[in-house]
Structures are given as C-alpha cells and as structure tokens.
Scaffold this motif. Structure first.
Motif, PDB file in Angstrom:
ATOM      1  N   GLU A  83       0.829  -1.210   0.000  1.00 33.93           N
ATOM      2  CA  GLU A  83       0.000   0.000   0.000  1.00 33.93           C
ATOM      3  C   GLU A  83       0.866   1.263   0.000  1.00 33.93           C
ATOM      4  O   GLU A  83       0.500   2.265  -0.608  1.00 33.93           O
ATOM      5  CB  GLU A  83      -0.938   0.001   1.212  1.00 33.93           C
ATOM      6  N   TYR A  84       1.989   1.212   0.652  1.00 34.39           N
ATOM      7  CA  TYR A  84       2.918   2.344   0.694  1.00 34.39           C
ATOM      8  C   TYR A  84       3.518   2.617  -0.688  1.00 34.39           C
ATOM      9  O   TYR A  84       3.672   3.775  -1.099  1.00 34.39           O
ATOM     10  CB  TYR A  84       4.027   2.050   1.717  1.00 34.39           C
ATOM     11  N   LEU A  85       3.866   1.564  -1.416  1.00 35.51           N
ATOM     12  CA  LEU A  85       4.524   1.722  -2.715  1.00 35.51           C
ATOM     13  C   LEU A  85       3.564   2.079  -3.848  1.00 35.51           C
ATOM     14  O   LEU A  85       3.952   2.759  -4.792  1.00 35.51           O
ATOM     15  CB  LEU A  85       5.283   0.441  -3.079  1.00 35.51           C
ATOM     16  N   THR A  86       2.332   1.637  -3.772  1.00 36.34           N
ATOM     17  CA  THR A  86       1.388   1.839  -4.870  1.00 36.34           C
ATOM     18  C   THR A  86       1.221   3.304  -5.273  1.00 36.34           C
ATOM     19  O   THR A  86       1.335   3.630  -6.459  1.00 36.34           O
ATOM     20  CB  THR A  86       0.031   1.187  -4.533  1.00 36.34           C
ATOM     21  N   PRO A  87       0.973   4.229  -4.342  1.00 35.70           N
ATOM     22  CA  PRO A  87       0.795   5.619  -4.782  1.00 35.70           C
ATOM     23  C   PRO A  87       2.066   6.246  -5.366  1.00 35.70           C
ATOM     24  O   PRO A  87       1.987   7.203  -6.119  1.00 35.70           O
ATOM     25  CB  PRO A  87       0.363   6.371  -3.522  1.00 35.70           C
ATOM     26  N   LYS A  88       3.208   5.678  -5.034  1.00 32.78           N
ATOM     27  CA  LYS A  88       4.460   6.211  -5.574  1.00 32.78           C
ATOM     28  C   LYS A  88       4.537   6.015  -7.084  1.00 32.78           C
ATOM     29  O   LYS A  88       5.261   6.718  -7.767  1.00 32.78           O
ATOM     30  CB  LYS A  88       5.655   5.581  -4.873  1.00 32.78           C
ATOM     31  N   LEU A  89       3.761   5.066  -7.585  1.00 26.48           N
ATOM     32  CA  LEU A  89       3.707   4.848  -9.035  1.00 26.48           C
ATOM     33  C   LEU A  89       2.845   5.891  -9.735  1.00 26.48           C
ATOM     34  O   LEU A  89       2.927   6.070 -10.938  1.00 26.48           O
ATOM     35  CB  LEU A  89       3.147   3.459  -9.335  1.00 26.48           C
ATOM     36  N   LEU A  90       2.015   6.582  -8.974  1.00 28.23           N
ATOM     37  CA  LEU A  90       1.012   7.457  -9.571  1.00 28.23           C
ATOM     38  C   LEU A  90       1.170   8.931  -9.211  1.00 28.23           C
ATOM     39  O   LEU A  90       0.270   9.719  -9.472  1.00 28.23           O
ATOM     40  CB  LEU A  90      -0.385   6.987  -9.123  1.00 28.23           C
ATOM     41  N   THR A  91       2.284   9.296  -8.630  1.00 26.79           N
ATOM     42  CA  THR A  91       2.442  10.683  -8.206  1.00 26.79           C
ATOM     43  C   THR A  91       2.489  11.629  -9.402  1.00 26.79           C
ATOM     44  O   THR A  91       2.947  11.276 -10.488  1.00 26.79           O
ATOM     45  CB  THR A  91       3.707  10.889  -7.363  1.00 26.79           C
ATOM     46  N   ALA A  92       2.055  12.814  -9.182  1.00 25.59           N
ATOM     47  CA  ALA A  92       2.030  13.816 -10.244  1.00 25.59           C
ATOM     48  C   ALA A  92       3.429  14.111 -10.769  1.00 25.59           C
ATOM     49  O   ALA A  92       3.629  14.298 -11.967  1.00 25.59           O
ATOM     50  CB  ALA A  92       1.378  15.095  -9.736  1.00 25.59           C
ATOM     51  N   ASP A  93       4.419  14.119  -9.882  1.00 27.24           N
ATOM     52  CA  ASP A  93       5.789  14.390 -10.316  1.00 27.24           C
ATOM     53  C   ASP A  93       6.283  13.341 -11.293  1.00 27.24           C
ATOM     54  O   ASP A  93       6.922  13.660 -12.290  1.00 27.24           O
ATOM     55  CB  ASP A  93       6.738  14.433  -9.117  1.00 27.24           C
ATOM     56  N   LEU A  94       5.995  12.088 -11.015  1.00 28.01           N
ATOM     57  CA  LEU A  94       6.434  11.023 -11.905  1.00 28.01           C
ATOM     58  C   LEU A  94       5.770  11.146 -13.264  1.00 28.01           C
ATOM     59  O   LEU A  94       6.413  11.018 -14.295  1.00 28.01           O
ATOM     60  CB  LEU A  94       6.129   9.650 -11.300  1.00 28.01           C
ATOM     61  N   VAL A  95       4.475  11.387 -13.272  1.00 28.71           N
ATOM     62  CA  VAL A  95       3.750  11.519 -14.532  1.00 28.71           C
ATOM     63  C   VAL A  95       4.262  12.727 -15.300  1.00 28.71           C
ATOM     64  O   VAL A  95       4.512  12.660 -16.503  1.00 28.71           O
ATOM     65  CB  VAL A  95       2.230  11.609 -14.276  1.00 28.71           C
ATOM     66  N   GLU A  96       4.447  13.845 -14.597  1.00 23.96           N
ATOM     67  CA  GLU A  96       4.933  15.071 -15.244  1.00 23.96           C
ATOM     68  C   GLU A  96       6.308  14.866 -15.853  1.00 23.96           C
ATOM     69  O   GLU A  96       6.556  15.247 -16.991  1.00 23.96           O
ATOM     70  CB  GLU A  96       4.986  16.199 -14.209  1.00 23.96           C
ATOM     71  N   GLN A  97       7.210  14.222 -15.123  1.00 24.78           N
ATOM     72  CA  GLN A  97       8.559  14.003 -15.636  1.00 24.78           C
ATOM     73  C   GLN A  97       8.567  12.981 -16.759  1.00 24.78           C
ATOM     74  O   GLN A  97       9.369  13.074 -17.668  1.00 24.78           O
ATOM     75  CB  GLN A  97       9.486  13.551 -14.507  1.00 24.78           C
TER      76      GLN A  97
END
Length: 142
Positions: free
Chosen positions: A80-94
């Motif tokens: 559960e901790y790792l899942t949102p890290k895949l979807l962060t706005a920064d990752l998508v933006e970069q």
C-alpha cells in the motif's frame, strides 16, 4: 487482550526506508500509517482473527494478533505504501517531459518501483498462503 496498531507499525517501519518519516511527530506519522493499515486489513481476508473488531479511539485491534498476523499486515502495508508512488504527479509530469534523459530515467524509476511493489505483493501472498495452511491437518483436505 488487544493488539495496538503501533505493533503493526513497528513491523512495517524496518521494511521501508523513508527518511521523511523521521521528521514527523508521532501523531503525524500515525495519520500516514493508519490508512495504510486499514487498507491492508481489507486485503487480509483469510485472517483467523476478526480484524474488523478494532477500537479506533485507542488505535488497537480488539483481538490479540499473533506475530505472524502482524507481520502479514505490515507486509501488506509495504504494498500500500509503494502503490501511490507509481502514480504521483511528479512522476507523470517528468515522464511526459520532452527531455529524453529524464524520460528514460523516470521510466526506469517507475519500472523499479513497480517491480519492488510486485515483489512485496508476492511476498505478502506467500505469507498469507503459508499462514492459511499452517494449522491445517491432512484430514482437513479430505
């Protein structure tokens, strides 16, 4: 007897390295960890204890959980901790950046997080399977 949520948190914290957690006070840290735990409870369907019986005010399970059950919840919390890290706005933006290096680097970063999350999910599934069958006797399968 009851099991405080903090017991599960103490199993969870060594499984991850997030130095941001070190800067938080106890209340702020628990406000982050509690939703991870509550979501993890939903995924531990085969638990022999009734995880829905909990006291939110005292932040504890009504029933006494075994170390194995606490460890499974902590493992599910890592997923559960790792899942949102895949979807962060920064990752998508970069990732959609025109700079090829950033795109390649970010794509690899996302791939590594996904791989780690999948590995944590596999381990959680393995622990649950082992837990589910650990007390069964061969006569139970007839």
């Amino acid at each position: 007897m009851s099991t405080p949520f903090s017991n599960v948190y103490s199993y969870f914290m060594p499984k991850i390295e997030d130095y941001n957690f070190l800067q938080l006070n106890k209340e702020d840290l628990e406000s982050i960890l509690e939703p991870l735990l509550l979501t993890s409870i939903i995924k531990f369907k085969k638990c022999k204890r009734d995880l829905s019986k909990r006291d939110i005010l005292s932040k504890s399970f009504i029933e006494d959980l075994s170390d194995e059950e606490v460890n499974i919840l902590a493992q599910l919390m890592t997923v559960e901790y790792l899942t949102p890290k895949l979807l962060t706005a920064d990752l998508v933006e970069q990732q959609v950046s025109t700079n090829e290096y950033k795109t390649y680097s970010q794509a690899n970063h996302i791939k590594e997080i996904k791989s780690l999350r999948d590995m944590m999910q596999y381990e959680a599934s393995r622990l649950i399977t082992s837990y589910t069958y650990s007390e069964n006797k061969m006569s139970d399968f007839r």
